[in-house]
Every structure is written in structure tokens, then in C-alpha cells.
Design an enzyme around this catalytic site. Sequence first.
Site, short mmCIF file in Angstrom:
data_model
loop_
_atom_site.label_atom_id
_atom_site.label_comp_id
_atom_site.label_asym_id
_atom_site.label_seq_id
_atom_site.Cartn_x
_atom_site.Cartn_y
_atom_site.Cartn_z
N THR A 153 102.62 34.70 48.73
CA THR A 153 103.39 35.58 49.62
C THR A 153 104.58 34.84 50.21
OG1 THR A 153 101.83 34.96 51.33
CG2 THR A 153 101.51 37.13 50.33
N ASP A 154 104.50 33.50 50.26
CA ASP A 154 105.58 32.75 50.96
C ASP A 154 106.93 32.93 50.28
OD1 ASP A 154 105.01 31.03 48.79
OD2 ASP A 154 105.19 29.19 49.99
N TYR A 200 105.00 29.51 37.46
CA TYR A 200 105.27 29.84 38.86
C TYR A 200 106.65 30.51 38.98
CZ TYR A 200 105.69 29.06 43.92
OH TYR A 200 105.83 29.22 45.28
N GLY A 224 95.92 21.54 43.57
CA GLY A 224 96.30 22.75 44.32
C GLY A 224 96.27 22.53 45.82
N SER A 260 98.50 20.53 47.32
CA SER A 260 99.85 20.10 47.70
C SER A 260 100.05 18.61 47.79
CB SER A 260 100.24 20.65 49.07
OG SER A 260 100.52 21.93 48.98
N ASP A 276 103.70 24.97 51.84
CA ASP A 276 103.03 23.67 51.74
C ASP A 276 103.68 22.64 52.65
OD1 ASP A 276 101.77 25.07 49.78
OD2 ASP A 276 102.60 23.93 48.12
N GLU A 336 112.08 19.66 46.54
CA GLU A 336 111.25 20.16 45.44
C GLU A 336 111.99 21.22 44.63
OE1 GLU A 336 107.20 20.08 46.04
OE2 GLU A 336 106.74 21.30 44.29
N SER A 382 102.18 17.10 46.13
CA SER A 382 103.64 16.86 46.10
C SER A 382 104.26 17.06 47.47
CB SER A 382 104.31 17.75 45.05
OG SER A 382 103.94 19.08 45.22
N GLY A 409 97.32 17.45 41.24
CA GLY A 409 97.09 18.68 40.46
C GLY A 409 95.91 19.48 40.96
C1 GLA Z 1 102.35 26.55 45.69
C2 GLA Z 1 103.73 26.60 46.33
C3 GLA Z 1 103.70 27.37 47.64
C4 GLA Z 1 103.03 28.73 47.49
C5 GLA Z 1 101.69 28.58 46.77
C6 GLA Z 1 101.07 29.91 46.45
O1 GLA Z 1 101.47 25.79 46.46
O2 GLA Z 1 104.21 25.30 46.55
O3 GLA Z 1 105.02 27.52 48.12
O4 GLA Z 1 103.86 29.62 46.83
O5 GLA Z 1 101.82 27.87 45.55
O6 GLA Z 1 100.74 30.58 47.62
#
Ligand code: GLA
Length: 395
Positions: free
Chosen positions: A35-36, A227, A123, A125, A175, A163, A127, A121
Site C-alpha cells: 500500500t505504501d 515489484y 523480507g 528489509s 521500510d 534505493e 537493505s 532476502g
Molecule cells: C518492500 C518495499 C516496501 C513495501 C513492501 C510491500 O519491502 O521496500 O516499500 O512496498 O515491499 O509492502
Amino acid sequence: MEIESLKSMFVKYYGEGSVRAFCGPARVNLIGEHTDHQGGYVLPAAISLRSMCLLRERDDGIIRLRASDIDTTVEAHISDLSKYKTIGWGAYQIGVAYVMQQKGYSVTGMDVLFDETVPHGSGLSSSAAIEVAMATAIATLSHEKISTPVDYVEIALIAQEAENQYVGMNCGIMDQFASSMGQKDSAIFLRCSDLIYRYVPVRFDQYGYRLVLCNTKKPRSLIESAYNQRRKECDEAYKSLEKALDIKCLADVTPQQFEDNKSIIANPVALKRARHVVYENARTISACELLERDDLVAFGRLMNESHESLRKDFEVTGIELDAMVDACKSQEGVIGARMTGAGFGGCAIALVETRHSDALIANAGEIYRKKTGYSPEFYYADITDGAGERRIEST
Ligand code: GLA
């Protein structure tokens, strides 16, 4: 690694002298996925897994980067930071330095050592944690020279820009915002269109529940292109809906408006993506209210719904995340489970009664392993404060 051991490692590589340490936490997103990037609501929290950046300035303009677990040194010169985009490891850090230099921060040469406790990797974050740790280090040193305070919202924006522009992942702000602005034992209810936010206390422990992070260990590949493709499909839906509705982003659309106007989205794939964004955004608003009332059972139901929508409409879960979530939901005491982060592998989260959490890990782990062949990992993570300098005790 402990910070004092890291200091010893730093001194071994770079020699004696003063060293400072800056932390960028990983994040978990409780709900509000994908949603972001559409200006919607998210509900993430910073967690105790983190990236740590140890640093000392140099006066010759050379940036030297090392990681505690890779035996190479990356070198860049501040006179042309634009040319390191394809170096592999180190591009996030140099990207941050590059963006900050463009914005007028004082970026000097420096010796840097990075250490991660966030699995890559996964999920969670890793990075953003690296970017935010690096940006916090540069911002702190730069602001000290002119005696002004560090702006942590700006750090999040810098990290996101690095990023997007330098690494090429067109991510939203969630993130980096969670990593830099996190608060102990709270989630951040953030509206991504204008960065208005408030902290929401997370009292899982007090009510006898635990949040378990469930790493599928599925290697994520081509995640940037998948993505970025989802974003394009959302943009397409937005462009159709904007002709009929007074909206500034896709997340402005209410479920009712969506149902009344969805026939104008010609592409069926774009329609599914939009349905996810609109309903996930509404779920996130409700989930925040439920969390504030400590209605965790209802909150858990929304987690389940979120995963279903990501599976069917946004199509970012895949066999492994679905298997993990299904395995968790089959266990006693689990009141909600969903993927967290971008998807395509990485982590799921499960909210479970504390007394059943160890059994969940053993049983769901076994079911998942049998179904997919991957050996999963599970973590309990505390919700922590966001980025900042960390003290190194003198040894
Ligand atoms: C990744 C992206 C975020 C967000 C999520 C999904 O983590 O870096 O900005 O879009 O996916 O909610």
C-alpha cells in the site's frame, strides 16, 4: 556480533583510533502490504535484528567499506560517487553517500565496517537497515559540524531515494521510515502519501501472545522487476479511476468507490492489483483501531485476510509463503498469519498464544519442510527504537 567485538575487528582492519557506531534496525510490517507505493497506510515496527555501521572519518576523500562476514574491501572516492551503481555489495552504502552529497551534507572520506544480524532476502528489509545505518552515520557527523539536530524523517527519505535512484528498486517509504523512526514496543501507523504518522502501542506480550517471524528461506530472485511491474499495474488502475474520481493516489479510493467504478479498469490484472490496494488500505485502518483497543483476535483475522488478498489479487506470495502461512494457521493458538514485506519468498509472521509458540515453531517448521524441501528459520524479535548512534564501551 557484539559491538565491542566489532570495534576490535574495525581496529584490526583500519588501525587504532576513535570509532563510532550507528544502528539501522530491520522492520516487520504487521499489516498494510503493498500500500505504501500507492500512498496508503502501513503499520510496521522496527525490530531487534539490525545493521550496524562502524565508522571513522578520513581526510583523503576515500570511502573504504568492509563487511564483518565478507573478506573484501570496496573503495570509492567522494569526487565521483555516481559511478559505483553496479559494484554489488557496497552499492547501497555508496548510493546513500551519493544522495547525501547531492543534498549538501558533508560527505568525507571514511573507513566503514558493516555488520548485519538481519538475514538477507528475508523480507525484513536488510537493505533499508543498511541504508538507514549509513545515512544516520553521515547525517550525525555532518550535523555535528554545524550544530544542528539530525532529522530522522529526512534520513528515511534519503535512504529511499538511494534505493530508488541508485539501486533501481522502486520501493515505497515504509521500510526506511520504520527503520529510522521506530519506537520501542510500538508500531507506526503511517500514511505514506504525506508521512503523517502516529505510534500505536503493541501489547502482544501483556495479552499472552507472541509474534513469530517465520523465514521460508526461499531465495528471492528478480524481485526488483516483479515489484516494479506490480507498481506499473497499480499506476494503470489509478489512471483509469482518476478519470471518474477525485483522487490523488490509488489508496484514496474507498472500497465503495472501487466497487462502483471498477468496470472502467479495462485490464483485468490491473483491476486485481487495485482491489488488493483498496481493501488492504481499509483493513490497515481497521487493524490500527483494533490494535489500539487490544482486540488481538480480530486483528489476527485481518492478518489472515491480508494474506489471502496478497495471494489472490496481488499475487506476490508463491508456494513457499502460502505453505508457511497454512502450516502456521493449522497450529493451536495461532490467531493470525500472513506474509510480511515485498513477498516472493522471505518471511511470514504469525501471532500465536505464547504458551503454544514453541510448539508452533516445531510443528509448522516440520510441515513446511516436508511440503517445500526448504529448512525454515524462526525468530522472536523485540520491537525496538529506530536508528541512532550506539555507544561503544571502551575496552
Ligand atoms: C518492500 C518495499 C516496501 C513495501 C513492501 C510491500 O519491502 O521496500 O516499500 O512496498 O515491499 O509492502
